[in-house]
Design an enzyme around this catalytic site. Structure first.
Site, PDB file in Angstrom:
ATOM      1  N   TRP A 115       0.811  -1.224   0.000  1.00 51.06           N
ATOM      2  CA  TRP A 115       0.000   0.000   0.000  1.00 51.06           C
ATOM      3  C   TRP A 115       0.845   1.277   0.000  1.00 51.06           C
ATOM      4  CZ3 TRP A 115       1.790   2.625   4.047  1.00 51.06           C
ATOM      5  CH2 TRP A 115       2.272   1.907   5.147  1.00 51.06           C
ATOM      6  N   ASN A 116       2.149   1.177   0.291  1.00 50.67           N
ATOM      7  CA  ASN A 116       2.842   2.454   0.540  1.00 50.67           C
ATOM      8  C   ASN A 116       3.225   3.196  -0.732  1.00 50.67           C
ATOM      9  OD1 ASN A 116       4.795   0.571  -0.113  1.00 50.67           O
ATOM     10  ND2 ASN A 116       6.287   1.367   1.334  1.00 50.67           N
ATOM     11  N   LYS A 161      -2.155  -8.639  -7.717  1.00 45.38           N
ATOM     12  CA  LYS A 161      -3.039  -8.427  -6.573  1.00 45.38           C
ATOM     13  C   LYS A 161      -2.547  -7.205  -5.803  1.00 45.38           C
ATOM     14  CE  LYS A 161      -3.242  -9.027  -2.233  1.00 45.38           C
ATOM     15  NZ  LYS A 161      -4.162  -7.911  -1.959  1.00 45.38           N
ATOM     16  N   PRO A 162      -3.272  -6.090  -5.866  1.00 48.45           N
ATOM     17  CA  PRO A 162      -2.841  -4.891  -5.150  1.00 48.45           C
ATOM     18  C   PRO A 162      -3.180  -5.003  -3.661  1.00 48.45           C
ATOM     19  CG  PRO A 162      -4.918  -4.452  -6.247  1.00 48.45           C
ATOM     20  CD  PRO A 162      -4.522  -5.857  -6.616  1.00 48.45           C
ATOM     21  N   SER A 195      -5.099  -4.311  -0.318  1.00 48.31           N
ATOM     22  CA  SER A 195      -6.534  -4.048  -0.144  1.00 48.31           C
ATOM     23  C   SER A 195      -6.808  -2.626   0.314  1.00 48.31           C
ATOM     24  CB  SER A 195      -7.118  -5.028   0.867  1.00 48.31           C
ATOM     25  OG  SER A 195      -7.024  -6.346   0.339  1.00 48.31           O
ATOM     26  N   GLY A 229       6.607  -6.242  -0.036  1.00 49.78           N
ATOM     27  CA  GLY A 229       5.847  -6.142   1.210  1.00 49.78           C
ATOM     28  C   GLY A 229       6.694  -6.607   2.371  1.00 49.78           C
ATOM     29  N   GLU A 250      10.909  -8.042  -2.594  1.00 47.04           N
ATOM     30  CA  GLU A 250      11.350  -6.724  -2.089  1.00 47.04           C
ATOM     31  C   GLU A 250      10.703  -6.565  -0.718  1.00 47.04           C
ATOM     32  OE1 GLU A 250      13.632  -5.578  -5.428  1.00 47.04           O
ATOM     33  OE2 GLU A 250      13.486  -4.882  -3.368  1.00 47.04           O
ATOM     34  N   LEU A 251      11.462  -6.775   0.331  1.00 43.97           N
ATOM     35  CA  LEU A 251      10.882  -6.927   1.663  1.00 43.97           C
ATOM     36  C   LEU A 251      11.250  -5.761   2.589  1.00 43.97           C
ATOM     37  CD1 LEU A 251      11.551 -10.774   1.951  1.00 43.97           C
ATOM     38  CD2 LEU A 251       9.550  -9.593   0.998  1.00 43.97           C
ATOM     39  N   CYS A 292      10.195   1.259   2.928  1.00 42.13           N
ATOM     40  CA  CYS A 292      11.107   0.259   3.482  1.00 42.13           C
ATOM     41  C   CYS A 292      12.549   0.721   3.375  1.00 42.13           C
ATOM     42  CB  CYS A 292      10.918  -1.054   2.754  1.00 42.13           C
ATOM     43  SG  CYS A 292      11.259  -0.839   1.064  1.00 42.13           S
ATOM     44  N   GLU A 341      11.337  -2.736  12.065  1.00 36.65           N
ATOM     45  CA  GLU A 341      11.040  -1.659  11.128  1.00 36.65           C
ATOM     46  C   GLU A 341       9.913  -0.802  11.700  1.00 36.65           C
ATOM     47  OE1 GLU A 341       9.407  -3.153   7.495  1.00 36.65           O
ATOM     48  OE2 GLU A 341      10.746  -1.859   6.382  1.00 36.65           O
TER      49      GLU A 341
HETATM   50  N1  NDP Z   1      11.316  -3.779  -0.055  1.00 38.99           N
HETATM   51  C1  NDP Z   1      10.384  -3.002  -0.575  1.00 38.99           C
HETATM   52  O1  NDP Z   1      10.496  -2.500  -1.713  1.00 38.99           O
HETATM   53  C2  NDP Z   1       9.135  -2.747   0.214  1.00 38.99           C
HETATM   54  C3  NDP Z   1       8.880  -3.378   1.416  1.00 38.99           C
HETATM   55  N2  NDP Z   1       7.729  -3.095   2.130  1.00 38.99           N
HETATM   56  C4  NDP Z   1       7.521  -3.702   3.452  1.00 38.99           C
HETATM   57  O2  NDP Z   1       6.127  -4.127   3.608  1.00 38.99           O
HETATM   58  C5  NDP Z   1       5.648  -3.788   4.912  1.00 38.99           C
HETATM   59  C6  NDP Z   1       4.555  -2.803   4.859  1.00 38.99           C
HETATM   60  O3  NDP Z   1       3.725  -3.046   3.770  1.00 38.99           O
HETATM   61  P1  NDP Z   1       2.442  -3.974   3.962  1.00 38.99           P
HETATM   62  O4  NDP Z   1       1.574  -3.770   2.769  1.00 38.99           O
HETATM   63  O5  NDP Z   1       1.807  -3.819   5.298  1.00 38.99           O
HETATM   64  O6  NDP Z   1       3.038  -5.417   3.907  1.00 38.99           O
HETATM   65  P2  NDP Z   1       2.223  -6.774   3.805  1.00 38.99           P
HETATM   66  O7  NDP Z   1       3.263  -7.777   3.577  1.00 38.99           O
HETATM   67  O8  NDP Z   1       1.253  -7.015   4.912  1.00 38.99           O
HETATM   68  O9  NDP Z   1       1.275  -6.625   2.496  1.00 38.99           O
HETATM   69  C7  NDP Z   1       1.866  -6.538   1.253  1.00 38.99           C
HETATM   70  C8  NDP Z   1       0.949  -7.249   0.277  1.00 38.99           C
HETATM   71  O10 NDP Z   1       0.911  -8.619   0.633  1.00 38.99           O
HETATM   72  C9  NDP Z   1      -0.442  -9.042   0.776  1.00 38.99           C
HETATM   73  N3  NDP Z   1      -0.518 -10.086   1.793  1.00 38.99           N
HETATM   74  C10 NDP Z   1      -0.768  -9.958   3.113  1.00 38.99           C
HETATM   75  N4  NDP Z   1      -0.760 -11.184   3.693  1.00 38.99           N
HETATM   76  C11 NDP Z   1      -0.505 -12.084   2.705  1.00 38.99           C
HETATM   77  C12 NDP Z   1      -0.376 -13.506   2.658  1.00 38.99           C
HETATM   78  N5  NDP Z   1      -0.502 -14.246   3.749  1.00 38.99           N
HETATM   79  N6  NDP Z   1      -0.123 -14.106   1.462  1.00 38.99           N
HETATM   80  C13 NDP Z   1       0.009 -13.350   0.349  1.00 38.99           C
HETATM   81  N7  NDP Z   1      -0.104 -12.008   0.329  1.00 38.99           N
HETATM   82  C14 NDP Z   1      -0.360 -11.389   1.496  1.00 38.99           C
HETATM   83  C15 NDP Z   1      -1.188  -7.798   1.148  1.00 38.99           C
HETATM   84  O11 NDP Z   1      -2.547  -7.987   0.809  1.00 38.99           O
HETATM   85  P3  NDP Z   1      -3.672  -7.232   1.693  1.00 38.99           P
HETATM   86  O12 NDP Z   1      -3.458  -5.787   1.534  1.00 38.99           O
HETATM   87  O13 NDP Z   1      -4.975  -7.699   1.069  1.00 38.99           O
HETATM   88  O14 NDP Z   1      -3.506  -7.718   3.102  1.00 38.99           O
HETATM   89  C16 NDP Z   1      -0.494  -6.762   0.281  1.00 38.99           C
HETATM   90  O15 NDP Z   1      -1.016  -6.806  -1.027  1.00 38.99           O
HETATM   91  C17 NDP Z   1       6.828  -3.254   5.621  1.00 38.99           C
HETATM   92  O16 NDP Z   1       7.540  -4.271   6.271  1.00 38.99           O
HETATM   93  C18 NDP Z   1       7.706  -2.667   4.525  1.00 38.99           C
HETATM   94  O17 NDP Z   1       9.044  -2.535   4.865  1.00 38.99           O
HETATM   95  C19 NDP Z   1       6.779  -2.252   1.670  1.00 38.99           C
HETATM   96  C20 NDP Z   1       7.002  -1.607   0.467  1.00 38.99           C
HETATM   97  C21 NDP Z   1       8.162  -1.806  -0.337  1.00 38.99           C
HETATM   98  O1  LIG Z   2      11.150   2.875  -4.769  1.00 40.88           O
HETATM   99  C1  LIG Z   2      11.191   3.232  -3.593  1.00 40.88           C
HETATM  100  O2  LIG Z   2      11.464   4.350  -3.157  1.00 40.88           O
HETATM  101  C2  LIG Z   2      10.870   2.180  -2.653  1.00 40.88           C
HETATM  102  O3  LIG Z   2      10.274   1.161  -3.387  1.00 40.88           O
HETATM  103  C3  LIG Z   2       9.978   2.617  -1.585  1.00 40.88           C
HETATM  104  S1  LIG Z   2       9.304   1.223  -0.867  1.00 40.88           S
HETATM  105  O4  LIG Z   2       8.035   1.008  -1.573  1.00 40.88           O
HETATM  106  O5  LIG Z   2      10.242   0.129  -1.207  1.00 40.88           O
HETATM  107  O6  LIG Z   2       9.177   1.402   0.512  1.00 40.88           O
END
Ligand code: NDP
Ligand SMILES: O=C(O)[C@H](O)CS(=O)(=O)O
Length: 489
Positions: A161-162, A185-186, A188, A238, A260-261, A294, A392
């Site tokens: 979502w971010n 799947k975006p 929610s 995520g 990308e976590l 992240c 985090e």
């Molecule tokens: N490394 C990177 O580039 C990024 C990393 N992040 C990390 O993600 C976290 C915050 O984002 P957030 O969206 O809350 O992360 P989540 O991992 O909770 O959600 C990310 C996506 O995964 C889905 N999801 C949730 N649970 C499951 C599951 N059990 N199986 C499959 N898909 C699932 C979510 O769906 P739904 O919304 O329907 O729950 C959403 O679409 C932070 O830790 C952040 O650091 C975030 C952005 C970029």
């Molecule tokens: O591209 C970025 O700046 C990062 O993807 C931000 S995040 O979505 O990974 O947090």
């Protein structure tokens, strides 16, 4: 609250449907997901809540569209991606409004994200025309060795979502340029940016089935994607927790996977740094998207000889530059956190740090506006046993940790399960090389707090993930290498 069709100049950009095989559809069950404005708590719209059956139909559509899409020339695919790019920029204001309403980020940041998101479509349109192979001198005179690159096939993508637009185009742009088709799947909480992107992709002429958007039950959709032999690649952005689950699920059919976590970025300020530049970089690296990225700094590691001056300057900048409020208001640059869980996590990290001896220098509590707003916070004398050191935060908390020497700074910086982004400020070139090479991270910002760029390979090591997005490396994630051994007889 104005209705979206009163806010958007192109009202069709509000698409309360899933997009499968070129059709706009509801959920089989009729179930819906309400989309809520994190600044006000008001419902702004809804999307269907899809499950396994609809996802399987989307996978079939992507599979059926694959042969024709991969048979198109790189130029033909690039032309369509560039039309999509143009449409995103043409509708930038509406897309930004939609994003601010569903995600909360200030309008100016949302406009910036649309530019950033569109840049991936242009970048990969161009990269897709440079998918080169190679010939290798054969060991036998009557043989020829050729190496070619081919699209992986059907891709399953799950996004956070971010960055509701950029995290989609960073994957979809690369996948489509490589000749793959994709089911997305975006998150929610921010599905409307995704369906608006699908609307513009359709307008750009991306053929039916090539790009599908399935909002809905994360676990059901993910299970359908990871258990289908037709899906050859999973790409996820995520949390590390969910990334680990997907990695395990992808094992059944040995699907390629990019993750990308999460992160826990260190921001090291050495005594030889330009302190004013370091504070400017600190503000950018910490407070972008209210700290909900992240790659945001989670730990400021500051050399003891300059730590008082750094904290004073940073506190002054936070006080004078940060304005908390609803992202649609002109002068606001810190919007709400995505939800109450986000507020709880930041509050927990602040309280834990103070309980363990940190000094509260600024803020430290939810904002008087209430709801999901949190006051930008600065704490000093943070230390390794605090939660902020290892978890985090994902919010506007700046935690400052003192260190005495370079070796200690590097040990502290690397003392985390994560390895996504890191930053440091120094004007000593020998130190720049020593520290850059010693940091265990996928990305290092040197004398800068802003590193995001479509041309660069974005990604991390350790618990921050696998693979890279952006750059030419981002295209490789959607390609398979094929080796041809030709015997001339
Ligand atoms: N490394 C990177 O580039 C990024 C990393 N992040 C990390 O993600 C976290 C915050 O984002 P957030 O969206 O809350 O992360 P989540 O991992 O909770 O959600 C990310 C996506 O995964 C889905 N999801 C949730 N649970 C499951 C599951 N059990 N199986 C499959 N898909 C699932 C979510 O769906 P739904 O919304 O329907 O729950 C959403 O679409 C932070 O830790 C952040 O650091 C975030 C952005 C970029
Ligand atoms: O591209 C970025 O700046 C990062 O993807 C931000 S995040 O979505 O990974 O947090």
């Amino acid at each position: 609250m104005e209705a979206l069709n009163e806010i958007l100049s192109e009202t069709q950009l509000y698409c309360p449907f899933a997009y499968i095989d070129g059709s706009w559809v509801a959920a089989d069950s009729g179930a819906q997901i309400d989309v809520v404005n994190p600044a006000t708590g008001e419902k702004i719209g809804d999307v269907p809540r899809l499950g396994k059956a609809e996802t399987l139909r989307a996978i079939d559509a992507a599979d059926a569209a694959l042969p024709a899409w991969r048979a198109q020339t790189a130029q033909e695919r690039a032309d369509l991606l560039l039309k999509w790019y143009d449409l995103m920029l043409e509708h930038q204001e509406d897309l930004a409004q939609l994003m601010t309403l569903e995600q909360g980020k200030p309008l100016k940041e949302a406009q910036g994200e649309i530019t950033y998101a569109a840049s991936f479509l242009r970048w990969f349109a161009e990269e897709g025309r440079r998918i080169y192979g190679e010939t290798i001198p054969a060991a036998k005179s009557n043989q020829r060795i050729v190496v070619t690159k081919q699209p992986v096939g059907v891709v399953g993508a799950i996004t956070p979502w971010n960055f509701p637009a950029a995290m989609i185009t960073r994957k979809v742009g690369a996948a489509l340029a490589a000749g793959c088709t994709i089911v997305v799947k975006p998150a929610s909480q921010t599905p409307l940016s995704a369906t608006a992107l699908a609307y513009l992709a359709e307008r750009a002429g991306i053929p039916r089935g090539v790009f599908n958007v399935v909002p809905g039950s994360a676990s059901e959709i993910a299970k359908a994607l990871t258990t289908s032999p037709k899906v050859r690649k999973i790409t996820f952005t995520g949390s590390t927790e969910v990334g680990r689950q997907l990695m395990a699920q992808a094992a059944e059919h040995v699907q390629k996977i990019s993750l990308e976590l999460g992160g826990n970025a260190p921001f090291i300020v050495f005594e030889d740094a330009d302190l004013d530049a370091a504070v400017e970089g600190a503000m950018a690296a910490k407070f972008r998207n209210a700290g909900q990225t992240c790659i945001c700094t989670n730990r400021f590691l500051v050399q003891t000889s300059i730590i008082n001056a750094f904290c004073e300057k940073l506190a002054a900048a936070m006080n004078s530059e940060l304005n908390v409020g609803n992202g649609v208001e002109d002068n606001v640059n810190i919007g709400p956190l995505i939800d109450e869980d986000g507020v709880k996590k930041v509050s927990e990290h602040v309280q834990d740090a103070v309980d363990k001896g940190a000094e509260l220098l600024l803020g430290g509590h939810p904002h008087p506006l209430g709801g999901n707003f949190f006051t930008p916070t600065l704490i000093g004398f943070a230390s390794a046993e605090m939660k902020v050191a290892h978890e985090e935060t994902f919010g506007p908390l700046a935690a400052v940790f003192p260190f005495d020497d370079e070796e200690t700074a590097i040990e502290m910086a690397n003392d985390t399960q994560y390895g996504l982004a890191s930053y440091f400020y120094s004007r000593d070139m020998a130190r720049v090389w020593r520290v850059s090479e010693a940091l265990e991270y996928g990305m290092v910002g040197i004398n800068t707090g802003l590193i995001s760029n479509a041309a660069a390979p974005f990604g991390g090591v350790k618990a921050s993930g696998l693979g890279r997005e952006g750059g030419h490396q981002g295209l490789d994630e959607f390609l398979e290498t094929k080796y041809l051994c030709i015997d001339l007889g």
